[in-house]
Design a protein around this motif. Structure first.
Motif, PDB file in Angstrom:
ATOM      1  N   VAL A 273      38.559  48.221  34.960  1.00  0.00           N
ATOM      2  CA  VAL A 273      38.681  47.812  36.352  1.00  0.00           C
ATOM      3  C   VAL A 273      39.231  46.392  36.374  1.00  0.00           C
ATOM      4  O   VAL A 273      38.685  45.503  35.732  1.00  0.00           O
ATOM      5  CB  VAL A 273      37.312  47.870  37.070  1.00  0.00           C
ATOM      6  N   SER A 274      40.319  46.200  37.084  1.00  0.00           N
ATOM      7  CA  SER A 274      40.939  44.888  37.216  1.00  0.00           C
ATOM      8  C   SER A 274      40.779  44.429  38.654  1.00  0.00           C
ATOM      9  O   SER A 274      40.543  45.233  39.548  1.00  0.00           O
ATOM     10  CB  SER A 274      42.415  44.971  36.832  1.00  0.00           C
ATOM     11  N   GLY A 275      40.921  43.117  38.887  1.00  0.00           N
ATOM     12  CA  GLY A 275      40.706  42.650  40.245  1.00  0.00           C
ATOM     13  C   GLY A 275      41.432  41.377  40.608  1.00  0.00           C
ATOM     14  O   GLY A 275      41.916  40.642  39.752  1.00  0.00           O
ATOM     15  N   VAL A 276      41.492  41.148  41.923  1.00  0.00           N
ATOM     16  CA  VAL A 276      42.098  39.946  42.480  1.00  0.00           C
ATOM     17  C   VAL A 276      41.302  39.554  43.724  1.00  0.00           C
ATOM     18  O   VAL A 276      40.878  40.408  44.494  1.00  0.00           O
ATOM     19  CB  VAL A 276      43.595  40.157  42.819  1.00  0.00           C
ATOM     20  N   GLY A 277      41.086  38.254  43.870  1.00  0.00           N
ATOM     21  CA  GLY A 277      40.398  37.751  45.041  1.00  0.00           C
ATOM     22  C   GLY A 277      41.368  37.493  46.187  1.00  0.00           C
ATOM     23  O   GLY A 277      42.552  37.279  45.973  1.00  0.00           O
ATOM     24  N   VAL A 278      40.846  37.525  47.418  1.00  0.00           N
ATOM     25  CA  VAL A 278      41.617  37.186  48.606  1.00  0.00           C
ATOM     26  C   VAL A 278      40.802  36.154  49.369  1.00  0.00           C
ATOM     27  O   VAL A 278      39.619  36.381  49.659  1.00  0.00           O
ATOM     28  CB  VAL A 278      41.896  38.415  49.493  1.00  0.00           C
TER      29      VAL A 278
ATOM     30  N   ALA B 270      49.984  37.200  53.823  1.00  0.00           N
ATOM     31  CA  ALA B 270      50.523  36.584  52.606  1.00  0.00           C
ATOM     32  C   ALA B 270      50.990  37.687  51.666  1.00  0.00           C
ATOM     33  O   ALA B 270      50.289  38.679  51.460  1.00  0.00           O
ATOM     34  CB  ALA B 270      49.475  35.728  51.919  1.00  0.00           C
ATOM     35  N   ARG B 271      52.184  37.484  51.117  1.00  0.00           N
ATOM     36  CA  ARG B 271      52.715  38.397  50.094  1.00  0.00           C
ATOM     37  C   ARG B 271      52.642  37.651  48.767  1.00  0.00           C
ATOM     38  O   ARG B 271      53.031  36.489  48.685  1.00  0.00           O
ATOM     39  CB  ARG B 271      54.155  38.771  50.404  1.00  0.00           C
ATOM     40  N   ALA B 272      52.147  38.318  47.738  1.00  0.00           N
ATOM     41  CA  ALA B 272      51.946  37.651  46.450  1.00  0.00           C
ATOM     42  C   ALA B 272      52.547  38.465  45.314  1.00  0.00           C
ATOM     43  O   ALA B 272      52.446  39.693  45.295  1.00  0.00           O
ATOM     44  CB  ALA B 272      50.460  37.442  46.199  1.00  0.00           C
ATOM     45  N   GLU B 273      53.180  37.752  44.381  1.00  0.00           N
ATOM     46  CA  GLU B 273      53.603  38.323  43.104  1.00  0.00           C
ATOM     47  C   GLU B 273      52.399  38.131  42.186  1.00  0.00           C
ATOM     48  O   GLU B 273      52.004  37.005  41.915  1.00  0.00           O
ATOM     49  CB  GLU B 273      54.819  37.576  42.551  1.00  0.00           C
ATOM     50  N   LEU B 274      51.816  39.207  41.739  1.00  0.00           N
ATOM     51  CA  LEU B 274      50.589  39.123  40.947  1.00  0.00           C
ATOM     52  C   LEU B 274      50.912  39.020  39.459  1.00  0.00           C
ATOM     53  O   LEU B 274      51.671  39.822  38.922  1.00  0.00           O
ATOM     54  CB  LEU B 274      49.698  40.331  41.214  1.00  0.00           C
ATOM     55  N   VAL B 275      50.344  38.026  38.809  1.00  0.00           N
ATOM     56  CA  VAL B 275      50.464  37.851  37.359  1.00  0.00           C
ATOM     57  C   VAL B 275      49.079  38.133  36.789  1.00  0.00           C
ATOM     58  O   VAL B 275      48.125  37.412  37.058  1.00  0.00           O
ATOM     59  CB  VAL B 275      50.934  36.422  37.004  1.00  0.00           C
ATOM     60  N   TRP B 276      48.979  39.184  36.015  1.00  0.00           N
ATOM     61  CA  TRP B 276      47.694  39.644  35.496  1.00  0.00           C
ATOM     62  C   TRP B 276      47.405  39.033  34.130  1.00  0.00           C
ATOM     63  O   TRP B 276      48.287  38.934  33.283  1.00  0.00           O
ATOM     64  CB  TRP B 276      47.684  41.171  35.414  1.00  0.00           C
ATOM     65  N   HIS B 277      46.136  38.652  33.933  1.00  0.00           N
ATOM     66  CA  HIS B 277      45.668  38.097  32.663  1.00  0.00           C
ATOM     67  C   HIS B 277      44.460  38.911  32.209  1.00  0.00           C
ATOM     68  O   HIS B 277      43.540  39.145  32.993  1.00  0.00           O
ATOM     69  CB  HIS B 277      45.254  36.629  32.820  1.00  0.00           C
ATOM     70  N   ARG B 278      44.486  39.323  30.944  1.00  0.00           N
ATOM     71  CA  ARG B 278      43.359  40.095  30.401  1.00  0.00           C
ATOM     72  C   ARG B 278      42.140  39.192  30.297  1.00  0.00           C
ATOM     73  O   ARG B 278      42.202  38.075  29.816  1.00  0.00           O
ATOM     74  CB  ARG B 278      43.715  40.662  29.022  1.00  0.00           C
ATOM     75  N   ILE B 279      40.989  39.668  30.795  1.00  0.00           N
ATOM     76  CA  ILE B 279      39.749  38.889  30.772  1.00  0.00           C
ATOM     77  C   ILE B 279      38.675  39.539  29.906  1.00  0.00           C
ATOM     78  O   ILE B 279      37.531  39.085  29.878  1.00  0.00           O
ATOM     79  CB  ILE B 279      39.194  38.669  32.200  1.00  0.00           C
ATOM     80  N   GLY B 280      39.012  40.581  29.215  1.00  0.00           N
ATOM     81  CA  GLY B 280      38.063  41.270  28.347  1.00  0.00           C
ATOM     82  C   GLY B 280      38.820  42.241  27.455  1.00  0.00           C
ATOM     83  O   GLY B 280      40.046  42.279  27.451  1.00  0.00           O
ATOM     84  N   GLY B 281      38.103  43.023  26.700  1.00  0.00           N
ATOM     85  CA  GLY B 281      38.733  43.989  25.813  1.00  0.00           C
ATOM     86  C   GLY B 281      39.387  43.308  24.622  1.00  0.00           C
ATOM     87  O   GLY B 281      38.908  42.302  24.125  1.00  0.00           O
TER      88      GLY B 281
ATOM     89  N   GLY C  18      42.293  45.865  28.301  1.00  0.00           N
ATOM     90  CA  GLY C  18      41.005  45.560  28.893  1.00  0.00           C
ATOM     91  C   GLY C  18      41.159  45.211  30.356  1.00  0.00           C
ATOM     92  O   GLY C  18      42.257  45.299  30.910  1.00  0.00           O
ATOM     93  N   PRO C  19      40.072  44.819  30.988  1.00  0.00           N
ATOM     94  CA  PRO C  19      40.158  44.456  32.399  1.00  0.00           C
ATOM     95  C   PRO C  19      41.034  43.221  32.576  1.00  0.00           C
ATOM     96  O   PRO C  19      41.111  42.371  31.692  1.00  0.00           O
ATOM     97  CB  PRO C  19      38.704  44.169  32.787  1.00  0.00           C
ATOM     98  N   GLN C  20      41.699  43.147  33.736  1.00  0.00           N
ATOM     99  CA  GLN C  20      42.591  42.040  34.025  1.00  0.00           C
ATOM    100  C   GLN C  20      42.220  41.399  35.354  1.00  0.00           C
ATOM    101  O   GLN C  20      41.557  42.023  36.179  1.00  0.00           O
ATOM    102  CB  GLN C  20      44.036  42.526  34.105  1.00  0.00           C
TER     103      GLN C  20
ATOM    104  N   GLU D 179      45.450  35.593  39.875  1.00  0.00           N
ATOM    105  CA  GLU D 179      45.082  34.447  40.715  1.00  0.00           C
ATOM    106  C   GLU D 179      44.821  34.947  42.139  1.00  0.00           C
ATOM    107  O   GLU D 179      45.494  35.868  42.605  1.00  0.00           O
ATOM    108  CB  GLU D 179      46.215  33.418  40.732  1.00  0.00           C
ATOM    109  N   PRO D 180      43.878  34.339  42.853  1.00  0.00           N
ATOM    110  CA  PRO D 180      43.560  34.785  44.215  1.00  0.00           C
ATOM    111  C   PRO D 180      44.775  34.694  45.155  1.00  0.00           C
ATOM    112  O   PRO D 180      45.612  33.805  45.019  1.00  0.00           O
ATOM    113  CB  PRO D 180      42.466  33.835  44.663  1.00  0.00           C
ATOM    114  N   ILE D 181      44.816  35.591  46.093  1.00  0.00           N
ATOM    115  CA  ILE D 181      45.821  35.565  47.157  1.00  0.00           C
ATOM    116  C   ILE D 181      45.218  34.738  48.294  1.00  0.00           C
ATOM    117  O   ILE D 181      44.092  34.990  48.726  1.00  0.00           O
ATOM    118  CB  ILE D 181      46.140  36.979  47.663  1.00  0.00           C
TER     119      ILE D 181
END
Length: 155
Positions: A47-52, A126-137, A143-145, A148-150
């Protein structure tokens, strides 16, 4: 008969003396060519996530958030995740103008976040280009990614 047994024993010893170093050399070559132990990844749906984050308006319980990807949109007003055709998104939070969106499956490259007031009027987008970073695995298995928050500004 006693002599014959000694001859057999000597032949066996000679074979061991020749094959022993050859087996060690072969094992060393194979170890350099094949990773031991092999990488076995768990069958986990990460499960990956992003804050708003909403800025510029007093955050209250009357705000609704709509998130859109290429696969479609999901809103806190309907509380239904996107269909199985795209990434599954669930939205949690909302207190103090902060939400967290989780993705089951592929992570989108872009996302649009729009905030609405109690009457359904748009307060900001807001429109965002999401750059994902692995935070586990692990690097080998993934692993989960997290991205940065939108930030949605409403002023």
């Amino acid at each position: 008969m006693r002599v014959r047994m000694n001859v057999t024993a000597r032949r066996s010893t000679r074979r061991t003396a020749v094959l022993g170093p050859a087996a060690v050399l072969l094992a060393g070559c194979l170890a350099g060519c094949v990773a031991f132990p092999p990488t076995v990844c768990p069958a986990v749906g990460y499960v990956s996530g992003v804050g708003v984050v909403v800025e510029g308006v007093a955050a209250g319980s009357g705000l609704d958030l709509e998130l859109c990807t290429e696969a479609g949109c999901v809103s806190t007003a309907t509380d239904a995740p996107l269909s199985a055709d795209g990434p599954m998104i669930a939205i949690a939070g909302g207190g103090e103008g902060r939400w967290y969106a989780t993705f089951h499956g592929d992570t989108p490259e872009t996302m649009t976040a729009e905030v609405f007031d109690e009457a359904g009027a748009s307060l900001g987008e807001a429109r965002a280009e999401l750059v994902w970073h692995r935070i586990g695995g692990s690097e080998q298995c993934g692993g989960p990614q997290e991205a940065e928050p939108i930030v949605v500004r409403t002023d």
